[in-house]
Design a protein around this motif. Structure first.
Motif, PDB file in Angstrom:
ATOM      1  N   TYR A 137     -21.476 -74.553 -39.558  1.00 45.12           N
ATOM      2  CA  TYR A 137     -22.065 -73.380 -38.915  1.00 45.12           C
ATOM      3  C   TYR A 137     -22.459 -73.726 -37.484  1.00 45.12           C
ATOM      4  CZ  TYR A 137     -25.689 -70.036 -37.601  1.00 45.12           C
ATOM      5  OH  TYR A 137     -26.443 -69.125 -36.925  1.00 45.12           O
ATOM      6  N   HIS A 138     -22.030 -72.888 -36.526  1.00 45.50           N
ATOM      7  CA  HIS A 138     -22.412 -73.100 -35.139  1.00 45.50           C
ATOM      8  C   HIS A 138     -23.358 -71.976 -34.730  1.00 45.50           C
ATOM      9  CE1 HIS A 138     -22.280 -73.817 -30.837  1.00 45.50           C
ATOM     10  NE2 HIS A 138     -21.666 -74.953 -31.081  1.00 45.50           N
ATOM     11  N   PRO A 139     -24.576 -72.305 -34.308  1.00 43.71           N
ATOM     12  CA  PRO A 139     -25.582 -71.266 -34.064  1.00 43.71           C
ATOM     13  C   PRO A 139     -25.245 -70.306 -32.935  1.00 43.71           C
ATOM     14  CG  PRO A 139     -26.343 -73.396 -33.263  1.00 43.71           C
ATOM     15  CD  PRO A 139     -25.086 -73.654 -34.058  1.00 43.71           C
ATOM     16  N   VAL A 140     -24.461 -70.721 -31.948  1.00 41.66           N
ATOM     17  CA  VAL A 140     -24.189 -69.825 -30.811  1.00 41.66           C
ATOM     18  C   VAL A 140     -22.752 -69.325 -30.779  1.00 41.66           C
ATOM     19  CG1 VAL A 140     -25.997 -70.864 -29.412  1.00 41.66           C
ATOM     20  CG2 VAL A 140     -23.688 -71.769 -29.264  1.00 41.66           C
ATOM     21  N   GLY A 141     -21.856 -69.939 -31.523  1.00 43.89           N
ATOM     22  CA  GLY A 141     -20.478 -69.456 -31.563  1.00 43.89           C
ATOM     23  C   GLY A 141     -19.751 -69.648 -30.248  1.00 43.89           C
ATOM     24  N   ILE A 159     -31.460 -70.769 -26.140  1.00 44.68           N
ATOM     25  CA  ILE A 159     -32.358 -71.697 -25.446  1.00 44.68           C
ATOM     26  C   ILE A 159     -32.568 -72.967 -26.268  1.00 44.68           C
ATOM     27  CG2 ILE A 159     -34.586 -70.869 -26.325  1.00 44.68           C
ATOM     28  CD1 ILE A 159     -35.586 -71.052 -23.409  1.00 44.68           C
ATOM     29  N   THR A 160     -32.501 -72.848 -27.601  1.00 44.92           N
ATOM     30  CA  THR A 160     -32.591 -74.025 -28.461  1.00 44.92           C
ATOM     31  C   THR A 160     -31.334 -74.879 -28.316  1.00 44.92           C
ATOM     32  OG1 THR A 160     -33.985 -72.874 -30.072  1.00 44.92           O
ATOM     33  CG2 THR A 160     -32.806 -74.825 -30.840  1.00 44.92           C
ATOM     34  N   ALA A 161     -30.170 -74.222 -28.280  1.00 49.53           N
ATOM     35  CA  ALA A 161     -28.902 -74.950 -28.156  1.00 49.53           C
ATOM     36  C   ALA A 161     -28.813 -75.698 -26.834  1.00 49.53           C
ATOM     37  CB  ALA A 161     -27.729 -73.977 -28.300  1.00 49.53           C
ATOM     38  N   PHE A 162     -29.381 -75.133 -25.770  1.00 51.81           N
ATOM     39  CA  PHE A 162     -29.360 -75.820 -24.473  1.00 51.81           C
ATOM     40  C   PHE A 162     -30.197 -77.094 -24.503  1.00 51.81           C
ATOM     41  CE2 PHE A 162     -27.493 -72.083 -22.457  1.00 51.81           C
ATOM     42  CZ  PHE A 162     -26.755 -72.664 -21.436  1.00 51.81           C
ATOM     43  N   GLY A 163     -31.104 -77.195 -25.460  1.00 51.70           N
ATOM     44  CA  GLY A 163     -31.932 -78.386 -25.560  1.00 51.70           C
ATOM     45  C   GLY A 163     -31.402 -79.429 -26.519  1.00 51.70           C
ATOM     46  N   ILE A 164     -30.254 -79.155 -27.173  1.00 50.44           N
ATOM     47  CA  ILE A 164     -29.648 -80.098 -28.106  1.00 50.44           C
ATOM     48  C   ILE A 164     -28.372 -80.662 -27.497  1.00 50.44           C
ATOM     49  CG2 ILE A 164     -28.631 -80.384 -30.405  1.00 50.44           C
ATOM     50  CD1 ILE A 164     -30.358 -78.090 -31.371  1.00 50.44           C
ATOM     51  N   GLU A 165     -28.279 -81.954 -27.453  1.00 52.79           N
ATOM     52  CA  GLU A 165     -27.125 -82.600 -26.847  1.00 52.79           C
ATOM     53  C   GLU A 165     -25.843 -82.232 -27.587  1.00 52.79           C
ATOM     54  OE1 GLU A 165     -25.656 -87.101 -25.482  1.00 52.79           O
ATOM     55  OE2 GLU A 165     -27.485 -86.800 -26.660  1.00 52.79           O
ATOM     56  N   ASN A 166     -24.838 -81.840 -26.823  1.00 55.75           N
ATOM     57  CA  ASN A 166     -23.504 -81.505 -27.336  1.00 55.75           C
ATOM     58  C   ASN A 166     -23.474 -80.260 -28.219  1.00 55.75           C
ATOM     59  OD1 ASN A 166     -22.431 -83.835 -26.083  1.00 55.75           O
ATOM     60  ND2 ASN A 166     -22.957 -85.089 -27.861  1.00 55.75           N
ATOM     61  N   ALA A 167     -24.571 -79.492 -28.259  1.00 53.91           N
ATOM     62  CA  ALA A 167     -24.550 -78.254 -29.035  1.00 53.91           C
ATOM     63  C   ALA A 167     -23.679 -77.208 -28.362  1.00 53.91           C
ATOM     64  CB  ALA A 167     -25.965 -77.722 -29.223  1.00 53.91           C
ATOM     65  N   ILE A 168     -23.569 -77.292 -27.031  1.00 52.37           N
ATOM     66  CA  ILE A 168     -22.736 -76.371 -26.265  1.00 52.37           C
ATOM     67  C   ILE A 168     -21.744 -77.190 -25.450  1.00 52.37           C
ATOM     68  CG2 ILE A 168     -22.704 -74.598 -24.471  1.00 52.37           C
ATOM     69  CD1 ILE A 168     -25.482 -73.792 -25.267  1.00 52.37           C
ATOM     70  N   GLU A 169     -20.488 -76.840 -25.545  1.00 51.16           N
ATOM     71  CA  GLU A 169     -19.478 -77.546 -24.756  1.00 51.16           C
ATOM     72  C   GLU A 169     -19.738 -77.332 -23.272  1.00 51.16           C
ATOM     73  OE1 GLU A 169     -15.337 -77.299 -26.004  1.00 51.16           O
ATOM     74  OE2 GLU A 169     -15.982 -76.200 -27.778  1.00 51.16           O
ATOM     75  N   ALA A 170     -19.457 -78.367 -22.492  1.00 46.32           N
ATOM     76  CA  ALA A 170     -19.733 -78.312 -21.051  1.00 46.32           C
ATOM     77  C   ALA A 170     -19.026 -77.140 -20.382  1.00 46.32           C
ATOM     78  CB  ALA A 170     -19.321 -79.630 -20.396  1.00 46.32           C
ATOM     79  N   LYS A 171     -17.809 -76.854 -20.816  1.00 42.16           N
ATOM     80  CA  LYS A 171     -17.035 -75.780 -20.186  1.00 42.16           C
ATOM     81  C   LYS A 171     -17.621 -74.402 -20.481  1.00 42.16           C
ATOM     82  CE  LYS A 171     -13.795 -75.297 -24.058  1.00 42.16           C
ATOM     83  NZ  LYS A 171     -12.374 -75.322 -24.469  1.00 42.16           N
ATOM     84  N   ASN A 172     -18.463 -74.303 -21.517  1.00 43.28           N
ATOM     85  CA  ASN A 172     -19.022 -73.001 -21.903  1.00 43.28           C
ATOM     86  C   ASN A 172     -20.462 -72.795 -21.461  1.00 43.28           C
ATOM     87  OD1 ASN A 172     -16.646 -72.266 -23.241  1.00 43.28           O
ATOM     88  ND2 ASN A 172     -17.331 -73.148 -25.176  1.00 43.28           N
ATOM     89  N   ARG A 173     -21.078 -73.826 -20.902  1.00 40.12           N
ATOM     90  CA  ARG A 173     -22.496 -73.737 -20.562  1.00 40.12           C
ATOM     91  C   ARG A 173     -22.779 -72.600 -19.564  1.00 40.12           C
ATOM     92  NH1 ARG A 173     -25.839 -78.032 -21.933  1.00 40.12           N
ATOM     93  NH2 ARG A 173     -27.208 -77.594 -20.173  1.00 40.12           N
ATOM     94  N   ARG A 174     -21.934 -72.422 -18.576  1.00 45.30           N
ATOM     95  CA  ARG A 174     -22.186 -71.386 -17.570  1.00 45.30           C
ATOM     96  C   ARG A 174     -22.096 -69.985 -18.178  1.00 45.30           C
ATOM     97  NH1 ARG A 174     -16.735 -71.337 -13.757  1.00 45.30           N
ATOM     98  NH2 ARG A 174     -15.195 -71.341 -15.454  1.00 45.30           N
ATOM     99  N   TYR A 175     -21.185 -69.808 -19.164  1.00 42.11           N
ATOM    100  CA  TYR A 175     -21.058 -68.502 -19.802  1.00 42.11           C
ATOM    101  C   TYR A 175     -22.314 -68.166 -20.598  1.00 42.11           C
ATOM    102  CZ  TYR A 175     -16.108 -69.193 -18.695  1.00 42.11           C
ATOM    103  OH  TYR A 175     -14.928 -69.420 -18.050  1.00 42.11           O
ATOM    104  N   PHE A 176     -22.827 -69.158 -21.315  1.00 43.62           N
ATOM    105  CA  PHE A 176     -24.029 -68.920 -22.102  1.00 43.62           C
ATOM    106  C   PHE A 176     -25.263 -68.766 -21.206  1.00 43.62           C
ATOM    107  CE2 PHE A 176     -21.540 -71.115 -25.552  1.00 43.62           C
ATOM    108  CZ  PHE A 176     -21.412 -69.986 -26.338  1.00 43.62           C
ATOM    109  N   TYR A 177     -25.257 -69.438 -20.049  1.00 44.94           N
ATOM    110  CA  TYR A 177     -26.365 -69.273 -19.119  1.00 44.94           C
ATOM    111  C   TYR A 177     -26.400 -67.844 -18.580  1.00 44.94           C
ATOM    112  CZ  TYR A 177     -29.226 -69.776 -14.929  1.00 44.94           C
ATOM    113  OH  TYR A 177     -30.192 -69.604 -13.967  1.00 44.94           O
ATOM    114  N   VAL A 178     -25.223 -67.308 -18.236  1.00 48.34           N
ATOM    115  CA  VAL A 178     -25.147 -65.915 -17.770  1.00 48.34           C
ATOM    116  C   VAL A 178     -25.588 -64.967 -18.884  1.00 48.34           C
ATOM    117  CG1 VAL A 178     -23.571 -64.086 -17.042  1.00 48.34           C
ATOM    118  CG2 VAL A 178     -23.369 -66.367 -16.050  1.00 48.34           C
ATOM    119  N   GLU A 179     -25.193 -65.273 -20.113  1.00 44.91           N
ATOM    120  CA  GLU A 179     -25.600 -64.426 -21.237  1.00 44.91           C
ATOM    121  C   GLU A 179     -27.117 -64.430 -21.405  1.00 44.91           C
ATOM    122  OE1 GLU A 179     -25.052 -63.938 -26.083  1.00 44.91           O
ATOM    123  OE2 GLU A 179     -23.790 -65.367 -24.995  1.00 44.91           O
ATOM    124  N   MET A 180     -27.753 -65.580 -21.182  1.00 39.98           N
ATOM    125  CA  MET A 180     -29.213 -65.653 -21.290  1.00 39.98           C
ATOM    126  C   MET A 180     -29.870 -64.762 -20.244  1.00 39.98           C
ATOM    127  SD  MET A 180     -29.991 -69.663 -22.106  1.00 39.98           S
ATOM    128  CE  MET A 180     -31.731 -69.377 -22.344  1.00 39.98           C
TER     129      MET A 180
END
Length: 228
Positions: A54-58, A110-131
């Protein structure tokens, strides 16, 4: 018994001449994101039983994101509200569920951003914009900015001061621009026709109609008295 079959190193190899293990051979210890246990299988954690599939952010822009929530929420609108969003009713059960899902999504990101490797580097900017868009949407649906601020500050140690500061600065700007929309009835009453608010026009029409009705009734009473 042939002992040479069990010989691993040549007798000539000394500890000093033994080849070093390459740094790339060392791998970080994989831990359970829930209980930090190292006893994991490919599918779950043996300590707490959490599924690791299960991936919490998909994935970005997936059905688990703000965009998926919004699409499904808009699908519940009556036909007239889909074409004229001003008629959206924001006190329904569907709206309250939508707001809770937005807050849960913000918590997950915001929890996933605090866990190492929970978000792939290439997707971090997309999730930041979503936040950032989640902050806008939550404010538009009446969430108190203090609640969002507390959630950001509560994850300061995990996400780091840089990301937290950026989100707090964005929140400060967004709360001045994104506020809950007033009910369409109130907007209609405050609309101006020829510089005059509709509310005043309707009141003037109502008072005039009342005065005319009273005058007509009074006239009929007087006429009936003189006609006798």
């Amino acid at each position: 018994m042939d002992y040479e079959l069990f010989e691993t190193f040549s007798p000539e190899i000394t500890p000093e001449s033994r080849p070093a293990i390459p740094t790339s051979a060392y791998k970080p210890v994989k831990r359970c994101p829930s209980c930090q246990s190292v006893y994991l299988t490919d599918a779950n954690c043996e300590a707490c039983g959490r599924s690791l599939l299960y991936h919490p952010v998909g994935e970005p822009f997936s059905g688990k994101s703000l965009y998926g929530f919004k699409e499904r929420y808009y699908a519940t609108f009556p036909v007239y509200a889909k074409y004229f969003p001003v008629f959206e009713e924001k006190n329904t059960a569907a709206t309250k569920t939508y707001t809770r899902m937005l807050m849960k999504r913000f918590d997950d990101l915001i929890t996933a951003f605090g866990i190492e490797n929970a978000i792939e580097a290439k997707n971090r900017r997309y999730f930041y914009v979503e936040m950032m868009e989640l902050i806008d949407e939550l404010l538009r649906y009446g969430t108190d900015p203090i609640i969002i601020q507390q959630k950001i500050e509560g994850k300061l140690l995990e996400t780091g001061p840089l990301l937290s500061q950026e989100l707090l600065l964005y929140l400060a700007e967004s709360k001045n621009e994104n506020k809950p929309a007033r009910p369409w009835q109130e907007q209609f009453m405050n609309h101006r026709l020829g510089g005059i608010r509709v509310e005043y026009i309707l009141k003037a029409v109502l008072i005039t109609a009342t005065v005319v009705a009273i005058a007509v009734n009074y006239y009929e009473i007087i006429s009936s008295q003189f006609g006798k």
